[in-house]
Design an enzyme around this catalytic site. Structure first.
Site, PDB file in Angstrom:
ATOM      1  N   ASN A 195      52.380  -5.737  30.000  1.00  0.00           N
ATOM      2  CA  ASN A 195      53.498  -5.928  31.108  1.00  0.00           C
ATOM      3  C   ASN A 195      53.914  -7.455  31.128  1.00  0.00           C
ATOM      4  OD1 ASN A 195      53.376  -3.340  31.869  1.00  0.00           O
ATOM      5  ND2 ASN A 195      51.347  -3.815  33.400  1.00  0.00           N
TER       6      ASN A 195
ATOM      7  N   TYR B 266      35.635  -7.868  26.912  1.00  0.00           N
ATOM      8  CA  TYR B 266      36.281  -9.230  26.933  1.00  0.00           C
ATOM      9  C   TYR B 266      36.898  -9.775  25.639  1.00  0.00           C
ATOM     10  CZ  TYR B 266      36.957 -14.025  28.817  1.00  0.00           C
ATOM     11  OH  TYR B 266      37.462 -15.319  28.888  1.00  0.00           O
TER      12      TYR B 266
ATOM     13  N   THR C 251      34.792 -24.050  30.384  1.00  0.00           N
ATOM     14  CA  THR C 251      35.602 -24.947  31.113  1.00  0.00           C
ATOM     15  C   THR C 251      34.798 -24.698  32.623  1.00  0.00           C
ATOM     16  OG1 THR C 251      37.577 -24.669  30.082  1.00  0.00           O
ATOM     17  CG2 THR C 251      37.822 -25.697  32.199  1.00  0.00           C
TER      18      THR C 251
ATOM     19  N   VAL D 121      47.878  -7.023  37.417  1.00  0.00           N
ATOM     20  CA  VAL D 121      48.751  -7.227  36.116  1.00  0.00           C
ATOM     21  C   VAL D 121      48.797  -6.006  35.304  1.00  0.00           C
ATOM     22  CG1 VAL D 121      48.967  -9.672  35.799  1.00  0.00           C
ATOM     23  CG2 VAL D 121      46.764  -8.479  34.698  1.00  0.00           C
TER      24      VAL D 121
END
Ligand code: NAD
Ligand code: UDP
Length: 314
Positions: free
Chosen positions: A98, A144, A174, A58
């Site tokens: 992007n 992060y 999760t 990406v």
């Protein structure tokens, strides 16, 4: 039928999301650079004519005809996102630029997989969306945390400046099937250690807390979020508010696996948040009655079975 791009689609959450979107009758483009994702996660989808796999990063521009984008590309486990922190920032920031550029050109709707880490080591508990967080800009987690925070800024500014239709999900811890053996996050680490009969590594005293959400509850929320009215952008917390200490998680996993593993206490990691719990009042309201329905033990059962099979080489 919509044509939907899922970046990070071969990852843990992405692969479940691709599966769900195909089940809902959509065409799915799964884009991944396979840094932490793997082909095994989506190999069962490869025969589906409405599923397309694209090896791409990406941080490089990408062009395609699409109606919606779920932007999940980013390593999510501290071990992996700290491996190459500069790349993590690039993935979050350049990747967002992007994908937002693509959404702008195609007038596509775009959802960002943001994170509870935008709250850092929170001083407000449980965390509400209006809390700005307590984040170290120069620590081990910064690539992060700050990368995801900047991505949220970009999403909001593309919305305000260019009218791009956006949704921002702040995802809390999760877990579930399709996590990698070497993922490094706590649930998978403890299960793998318990099944191997080796020491269970608790960082610090284990009094730090997290709230664990099963992956199917998250996928349901993401799909509902994409379908919320145009004027709702989020950010919205998505998680299971049941709070547990890391030590009690270790004990539960030892009990559920019937393991003889011992718990050992290791050095606490840098900037490890002491507590974390989502306030999901907003999600309950805007996601059409959504509620996390899978309890911790209920979600650990299939996750443990999955890792047992994986360790047996199946
Ligand atoms: P994961 O590591 O299994 O999945 C991430 C995927 O992104 C992988 O398939 C990886 O190969 C891919 N990827 C990484 N960098 C890329 C790049 N530059 N170009 C293309 N693909 C790239 O992690 P996950 O748990 O499935 O997380 C998915 C998303 O959800 C991430 O954005 C993560 O930050 C977010 N999130 C997850 C959690 C959680 O608890 N699982 C919590 C908060 C936010
Ligand atoms: N943790 C632990 N042992 C491990 C892995 C993680 O005690 O082997 C702890 C970690 O220090 C943190 C919590 O478990 O307090 C959750 O860690 P994880 O990496 O899953 O995600 P985080 O929420 O910290 O991003």
């Amino acid at each position: 039928m919509k044509r939907i791009l899922v970046t990070g689609g071969a990852g843990f959450i992405g692969s479940h999301l691709c599966e769900r979107l195909l089940e809902d009758g959509h065409e799915v483009l799964c884009l991944d650079n396979f840094f932490t994702g793997c082909k095994k996660n989506i190999v069962h989808l490869l025969g589906n004519p409405w599923f397309e796999l694209i090896r791409h990063d990406v941080t490089m521009p990408f062009y395609s005809e699409i109606d919606e984008i779920y932007n999940l590309a980013c390593p999510a486990s501290p071990v992996h996102y700290q491996h190459n922190p500069i790349k993590t920032v690039k993935t979050n920031v350049i990747g967002a630029v992007n994908m937002l550029g693509l959404a702008k050109r195609k007038r596509a709707k775009i959802l960002q997989a943001s994170t509870s880490e935008v709250y850092g080591d929170p001083k407000v508990h449980p965390q509400v969306e209006g809390y700005w967080g307590y984040v170290n800009p120069v620590g081990e987690r910064s690539c992060y945390d700050e990368g995801k925070r900047c991505a949220e800024t970009l999403f909001m500014d593309y919305h305000k400046q260019n009218g791009v239709r956006i949704k921002v999900a702040r995802i809390f811890n999760t877990y579930g099937t399709r996590m990698q053996l070497d993922d490094g996050r706590v649930v998978s680490n403890f299960i793998v250690q318990a099944l191997r009969g080796v020491d269970i590594t608790v960082h610090g005293s284990g009094s730090q807390t997290r709230c664990f959400q099963y992956v199917s509850d998250l996928v349901e929320a993401l799909v509902r979020l994409m379908d919320t009215p145009e004027d709702f952008t989020g950010p919205v917390n998505i998680g299971n508010p049941h709070e547990v200490s890391i030590l009690s998680l270790a004990e539960k996993i030892i009990e559920m696996t019937g393991s003889g593993s011992e718990i050992v206490f290791e050095q606490v990691r840098g900037d490890d948040p002491a507590k974390r719990k989502p306030d999901i009042t907003m999600a309950r309201k805007v996601l059409n009655g959504w509620e996390p329905v899978t309890g911790l033990e209920e979600g650990l059962v299939p996750t443990i079975s999955y890792f047992r099979e994986k360790l047996n080489g199946k």
